[in-house]
Enzyme design. Structure first.
Site, PDB file in Angstrom:
ATOM      1  N   SER A  72      32.783 -25.502   6.754  1.00 51.73           N
ATOM      2  CA  SER A  72      34.224 -26.751   6.250  1.00 51.73           C
ATOM      3  C   SER A  72      35.327 -26.075   6.626  1.00 51.73           C
ATOM      4  CB  SER A  72      33.623 -27.146   4.710  1.00 51.73           C
ATOM      5  OG  SER A  72      32.650 -27.672   4.787  1.00 51.73           O
ATOM      6  N   HIS A 122      23.338 -17.392  12.581  1.00 54.26           N
ATOM      7  CA  HIS A 122      23.365 -18.500  12.269  1.00 54.26           C
ATOM      8  C   HIS A 122      22.515 -18.762  11.015  1.00 54.26           C
ATOM      9  CE1 HIS A 122      25.408 -22.262  11.702  1.00 54.26           C
ATOM     10  NE2 HIS A 122      26.625 -22.052  11.568  1.00 54.26           N
ATOM     11  N   GLU A 182      29.389 -16.954   6.309  1.00 53.41           N
ATOM     12  CA  GLU A 182      29.814 -18.414   5.384  1.00 53.41           C
ATOM     13  C   GLU A 182      28.395 -18.906   5.378  1.00 53.41           C
ATOM     14  OE1 GLU A 182      30.766 -20.113  10.151  1.00 53.41           O
ATOM     15  OE2 GLU A 182      28.322 -20.036   9.976  1.00 53.41           O
ATOM     16  N   GLY A 238      32.923 -25.314  12.717  1.00 53.08           N
ATOM     17  CA  GLY A 238      31.815 -25.903  13.769  1.00 53.08           C
ATOM     18  C   GLY A 238      32.257 -27.176  13.674  1.00 53.08           C
ATOM     19  N   GLY A 254      29.456 -27.294   6.783  1.00 50.33           N
ATOM     20  CA  GLY A 254      28.971 -28.940   7.071  1.00 50.33           C
ATOM     21  C   GLY A 254      29.121 -29.706   5.422  1.00 50.33           C
TER      22      GLY A 254
HETATM   23  P1  PGA Z   1      31.394 -26.382  10.119  1.00 51.37           P
HETATM   24  O1  PGA Z   1      30.283 -25.284  10.110  1.00 51.37           O
HETATM   25  O2  PGA Z   1      32.988 -26.168   9.914  1.00 51.37           O
HETATM   26  O3  PGA Z   1      31.010 -27.678  10.452  1.00 51.37           O
HETATM   27  O4  PGA Z   1      31.221 -26.230   8.251  1.00 51.37           O
HETATM   28  C1  PGA Z   1      30.518 -24.527  10.744  1.00 51.37           C
HETATM   29  C2  PGA Z   1      29.830 -23.574  11.011  1.00 51.37           C
HETATM   30  O5  PGA Z   1      28.334 -23.955  11.500  1.00 51.37           O
HETATM   31  O6  PGA Z   1      29.974 -22.176  11.426  1.00 51.37           O
END
Ligand code: PGA
Length: 230
Positions: free
Chosen positions: A191, A85, A154, A212, A160
């Site tokens: 996101s 990650h 990602e 997330g 985030g």
């Molecule tokens: P997020 O995180 O949905 O808060 O953007 C995704 C992740 O970190 O896998």
């Protein structure tokens, strides 16, 4: 469709107990829900929910203080594990070589790795960066083993931040990955929420989503699942 809920480092004991109760009431039909809680909650059995680890040791069981081995995860019934990650890469300096070792540990213990890859900055060469990273991470793995890995695209700049690539942009990257790795399941993460899911899902190119922040809000996750299953 897969909906992977990455709780990251959230929830105290009592908060998790409440979350677990809410999770039991989550209504889903053909969506596979995988929960990635903090390790300390991995021994919970929740009906209809598969368990995943946010990380795994690159080493086996032994003198590795602070680590959790794939063998230990397997014994708990954990079926999936995130690998690489962006928070692990950026905050804990994990490399593709680390990811390679972790994947090997997981596959040896029948746990499906979900390998996270993505470019750090919005760039036109994102696909090339990702393919290079995948090639490096898959060094010495057999084609048979490579097929078992789920790839999570990602883009780091989207995690985030509330900023997401367009459906078309995601499609371009995913299709490029598929040219090299046609047999792997591919998720999108960054996101994702109950509002943008419709636009994302319209492109119909991914096998699921890695979520997330929104994973902490099961009322919103219910809305998202309803839209996916519609
Ligand atoms: P997020 O995180 O949905 O808060 O953007 C995704 C992740 O970190 O896998």
């Amino acid at each position: 469709m897969i909906v992977a809920l990455n709780n990251k480092c959230h929830f105290t004991k009592n908060e998790f107990a409440l979350y677990k109760e809410q999770l039991k009431n989550l209504h889903h039909e053909d969506t596979k829900i995988i929960l990635f809680p903090s390790n300390i909650y991995l021994s919970n059995n929740i009906e209809g929910i598969l368990m995943g680890s946010q990380n795994v040791s690159a080493y086996g069981t032994g003198s590795y203080t602070g680590e959790v081995s794939a063998e230990q995860l397997k014994a708990l019934g954990v079926k999936y594990s995130l690998v690489g990650h962006s928070e692990r890469r950026n905050l804990f300096c994990e490399t593709s070589q680390d990811a390679n070792r972790k994947i090997t540990q997981l596959l040896d213990n029948d746990i499906t790795p979900i390998l996270c890859v993505g470019e750090n900055e919005k760039t036109k060469v994102a696909s090339d960066v990702i393919i290079n990273d995948l090639k490096e991470t898959f060094t010495n793995l057999t084609p048979e083993n490579i097929k078992k890995i789920i790839i999570a695209y990602e883009p780091t700049w989207s995690i985030g931040t509330g900023i997401i690539p367009s459906g078309q942009e995601i499609k371009a990257v995913v299709n490029h990955i598929k040219e090299y790795y046609p047999n792997n399941l591919i998720l999108y993460g960054g996101s994702v929420n109950d509002e943008n899911i419709e636009t994302l899902d319209k492109e119909n190119v991914v096998d699921g989503y890695l979520i997330g922040a929104l994973s902490l809000r099961l009322d919103k996750i219910q809305l998202l699942i309803n839209k996916i299953e519609k």
